[in-house]
Design a protein around this motif. Structure first.
Motif, mmCIF file in Angstrom:
data_model
loop_
_atom_site.group_PDB
_atom_site.id
_atom_site.type_symbol
_atom_site.label_atom_id
_atom_site.label_comp_id
_atom_site.label_asym_id
_atom_site.label_seq_id
_atom_site.Cartn_x
_atom_site.Cartn_y
_atom_site.Cartn_z
ATOM 1 N N GLU A 27 0.810 -1.211 0.000
ATOM 2 C CA GLU A 27 0.000 0.000 0.000
ATOM 3 C C GLU A 27 0.849 1.269 0.000
ATOM 4 O OE1 GLU A 27 -3.165 -0.102 -0.348
ATOM 5 O OE2 GLU A 27 -3.511 -2.241 0.000
ATOM 6 N N LEU A 28 0.411 2.236 -0.770
ATOM 7 C CA LEU A 28 1.017 3.561 -0.739
ATOM 8 C C LEU A 28 0.577 4.257 0.548
ATOM 9 C CD1 LEU A 28 2.504 5.949 -2.006
ATOM 10 C CD2 LEU A 28 0.411 6.488 -3.268
ATOM 11 N N ASN A 29 1.524 4.623 1.399
ATOM 12 C CA ASN A 29 1.162 5.292 2.656
ATOM 13 C C ASN A 29 1.801 6.673 2.779
ATOM 14 O OD1 ASN A 29 3.766 4.425 3.046
ATOM 15 N ND2 ASN A 29 3.372 3.282 4.926
ATOM 16 N N ASP A 30 2.235 7.223 1.666
ATOM 17 C CA ASP A 30 2.764 8.582 1.612
ATOM 18 C C ASP A 30 1.638 9.510 1.157
ATOM 19 O OD1 ASP A 30 3.882 11.019 0.590
ATOM 20 O OD2 ASP A 30 5.836 10.055 0.430
ATOM 21 N N ALA A 31 1.168 10.386 2.041
ATOM 22 C CA ALA A 31 0.008 11.228 1.760
ATOM 23 C C ALA A 31 0.254 12.158 0.570
ATOM 24 C CB ALA A 31 -0.367 12.036 2.993
ATOM 25 N N GLU A 32 1.457 12.739 0.468
ATOM 26 C CA GLU A 32 1.741 13.659 -0.629
ATOM 27 C C GLU A 32 1.775 12.930 -1.970
ATOM 28 O OE1 GLU A 32 5.261 15.848 0.165
ATOM 29 O OE2 GLU A 32 4.435 16.887 1.912
ATOM 30 N N ASP A 33 2.414 11.768 -2.014
ATOM 31 C CA ASP A 33 2.457 10.968 -3.235
ATOM 32 C C ASP A 33 1.043 10.550 -3.633
ATOM 33 O OD1 ASP A 33 3.135 9.396 -5.381
ATOM 34 O OD2 ASP A 33 4.428 8.023 -4.275
ATOM 35 N N GLN A 34 0.236 10.149 -2.635
ATOM 36 C CA GLN A 34 -1.127 9.728 -2.932
ATOM 37 C C GLN A 34 -1.952 10.868 -3.509
ATOM 38 O OE1 GLN A 34 -2.925 6.302 -2.308
ATOM 39 N NE2 GLN A 34 -3.471 7.556 -4.061
ATOM 40 N N ALA A 35 -1.784 12.076 -2.976
ATOM 41 C CA ALA A 35 -2.510 13.233 -3.497
ATOM 42 C C ALA A 35 -2.138 13.494 -4.959
ATOM 43 C CB ALA A 35 -2.221 14.461 -2.637
ATOM 44 N N GLU A 36 -0.862 13.348 -5.294
ATOM 45 C CA GLU A 36 -0.427 13.535 -6.682
ATOM 46 C C GLU A 36 -1.032 12.465 -7.584
ATOM 47 O OE1 GLU A 36 3.805 13.573 -6.718
ATOM 48 O OE2 GLU A 36 3.989 15.392 -5.504
ATOM 49 N N ARG A 37 -1.097 11.224 -7.087
ATOM 50 C CA ARG A 37 -1.681 10.140 -7.890
ATOM 51 C C ARG A 37 -3.172 10.396 -8.142
ATOM 52 N NH1 ARG A 37 0.950 5.015 -7.048
ATOM 53 N NH2 ARG A 37 2.988 5.412 -6.150
ATOM 54 N N PHE A 38 -3.879 10.828 -7.084
ATOM 55 C CA PHE A 38 -5.302 11.130 -7.246
ATOM 56 C C PHE A 38 -5.499 12.231 -8.291
ATOM 57 C CE2 PHE A 38 -6.822 9.611 -2.794
ATOM 58 C CZ PHE A 38 -7.088 8.360 -3.312
ATOM 59 N N SER A 39 -4.649 13.253 -8.260
ATOM 60 C CA SER A 39 -4.771 14.351 -9.218
ATOM 61 C C SER A 39 -4.592 13.840 -10.648
ATOM 62 C CB SER A 39 -3.731 15.437 -8.911
ATOM 63 O OG SER A 39 -3.994 16.033 -7.654
ATOM 64 N N LYS A 40 -3.633 12.911 -10.836
ATOM 65 C CA LYS A 40 -3.429 12.319 -12.146
ATOM 66 C C LYS A 40 -4.653 11.518 -12.580
ATOM 67 C CE LYS A 40 -1.270 10.607 -15.780
ATOM 68 N NZ LYS A 40 -1.107 11.410 -17.013
ATOM 69 N N GLN A 41 -5.270 10.791 -11.643
ATOM 70 C CA GLN A 41 -6.463 10.019 -11.955
ATOM 71 C C GLN A 41 -7.628 10.925 -12.343
ATOM 72 O OE1 GLN A 41 -7.178 6.268 -11.604
ATOM 73 N NE2 GLN A 41 -5.080 6.609 -12.291
ATOM 74 N N VAL A 42 -7.770 12.041 -11.641
ATOM 75 C CA VAL A 42 -8.829 12.999 -11.966
ATOM 76 C C VAL A 42 -8.630 13.543 -13.383
ATOM 77 C CG1 VAL A 42 -9.747 15.291 -11.417
ATOM 78 C CG2 VAL A 42 -9.350 13.637 -9.587
#
Length: 357
Positions: free
Chosen positions: A280-295
């Motif tokens: 699991e990805l547990n880095d909040a900043e990395d996860q936010a960037e991934r979500f932005s890419k998905q959006v």
């Protein structure tokens, strides 16, 4: 008077019930706690992306005057439990996808999702192999599973045998592509960011269809599309495919040695994907960037891309321990083990077209 009768026959239903019992016993022996999470999601996505969030079934809650959604997966809720210190957990639950029904798809389906704290995706591949071999032997009485192909008259025209007793093959996505399409450019596949144009040319060569969403695809998405075109249907015997690009793995942890890929696997039998797991990805900043890419991909027309979940980012900021998680479709698993041709044959109440007047 109703002429209703079950879609699945009684022996199949009995075997399905045994599968669920044995899965619970498998996890109970390992002291993994069974949990329950809400089927109705609070809809934590921002209003900006509500119109694109079309994979859930919406429901208006009159008491709170709020829009709720039937869950597509219990994943985010279970990770909140992990962040709160729950330890190893699993859940057998219903999930919902607002997609076209078909041979392998029903709008309502059953899945098992499980998480192991302080473990990685290698641990889950070992656990999955152990669990599926145990299920085959305990429920079916054999580690070799027989599937058949029948003609319109019901006569068997082909037999296939899947051996769960042998060690499962493990291939990276790129290695699988090269195994089944050795004529493709290995250097470009192993160095995709420096060879993006060559990757796109390869995708076109093997027949990858580019829709409107392709304008935001990166090399990782193209590689995944190439894999699905040339290799996925060839994965007959039990096989783990690993090293998925980060671009198609928005919740998986990046690999320490190669940040282009993630510590993720999918499990295939008979050319069908049955399980998906990752560290699991547990880095909040990395996860936010991934979500932005998905959006960005969703706004470009990719219905399978994810929304931006601010509440989940907040949970990660509190702290998610190093964790590995996996989901397995129970219906497809029962289909395979019981030699059932469609998902409707293993569900008691499948969704059917209305009976004509």
């Amino acid at each position: 008077m109703s002429n209703w009768q079950p879609s699945a026959d009684i022996p199949t239903l009995q075997q399905r019930a045994k599968f669920l019992t044995q899965i619970r016993q498998f996890f109970a022996k390992r002291n993994v706690m069974e949990v329950e999470t809400p089927l109705l999601s609070q809809g934590t996505i921002t209003d900006l992306h509500l119109e694109a969030f079309n994979t859930d079934f919406p429901h208006h809650h009159s008491g709170h005057n709020k829009q709720l959604y039937l869950q597509t997966s219990p994943e985010f809720a279970m990770k909140r439990l992990l962040a709160a210190g729950s330890g190893c957990i699993y859940q057998i639950c219903k999930a919902f996808r607002n997609e076209t029904a078909g041979r392998y798809h029903n709008p309502e389906f059953t899945m098992i999702e499980f998480y192991q704290a302080y473990a990685d995706y290698h641990d889950l591949m070992n656990l999955t192999e152990d669990m599926l071999r145990t299920l085959a032997e305990d429920v079916m009485g054999t580690s070799v599973i027989r599937n058949t192909v029948k003609n319109a008259d019901g006569e068997v025209t082909e037999e296939k045998f899947y051996d769960f007793g042998k060690p499962f093959e493990r291939l990276s996505m790129v290695d699988a592509i090269l195994k089944y399409a050795p004529e493709l450019d290995e250097n470009a596949l192993r160095n995709p960011e420096e060879n993006f144009d060559a990757i796109k040319a390869m995708a076109k060569k093997v027949g990858v269809k580019e829709g409107d969403a392709a304008k935001v695809w990166g090399p990782g998405k193209y590689i995944c599309e190439i894999f699905e075109e040339v290799a996925e249907h060839m994965l007959d015997q039990p096989t783990f495919i690993t090293e998925y690009p980060w671009e198609v793995s928005p919740l998986a942890r990046r690999n320490d040695e190669n940040p282009f890929i993630t510590d993720r696997f999918e499990f295939f039998v008979g050319g069908r994907e049955l399980a998906n797991g990752f560290s699991e990805l547990n880095d909040a900043e990395d996860q936010a960037e991934r979500f932005s890419k998905q959006v960005e991909e969703k706004d470009a027309g990719d219905d399978e891309a994810m929304h931006f979940d601010e509440d989940y980012i907040r949970a990660l900021e509190f702290g998610l321990p190093p964790t590995a998680g996996e989901g397995i479709g129970i219906d497809r698993l029962v289909m395979l083990f019981t030699d059932s041709p469609t998902i409707k044959d293993v569900i008691l109440f499948p969704h059917m077209r209305p009976e004509s007047n």
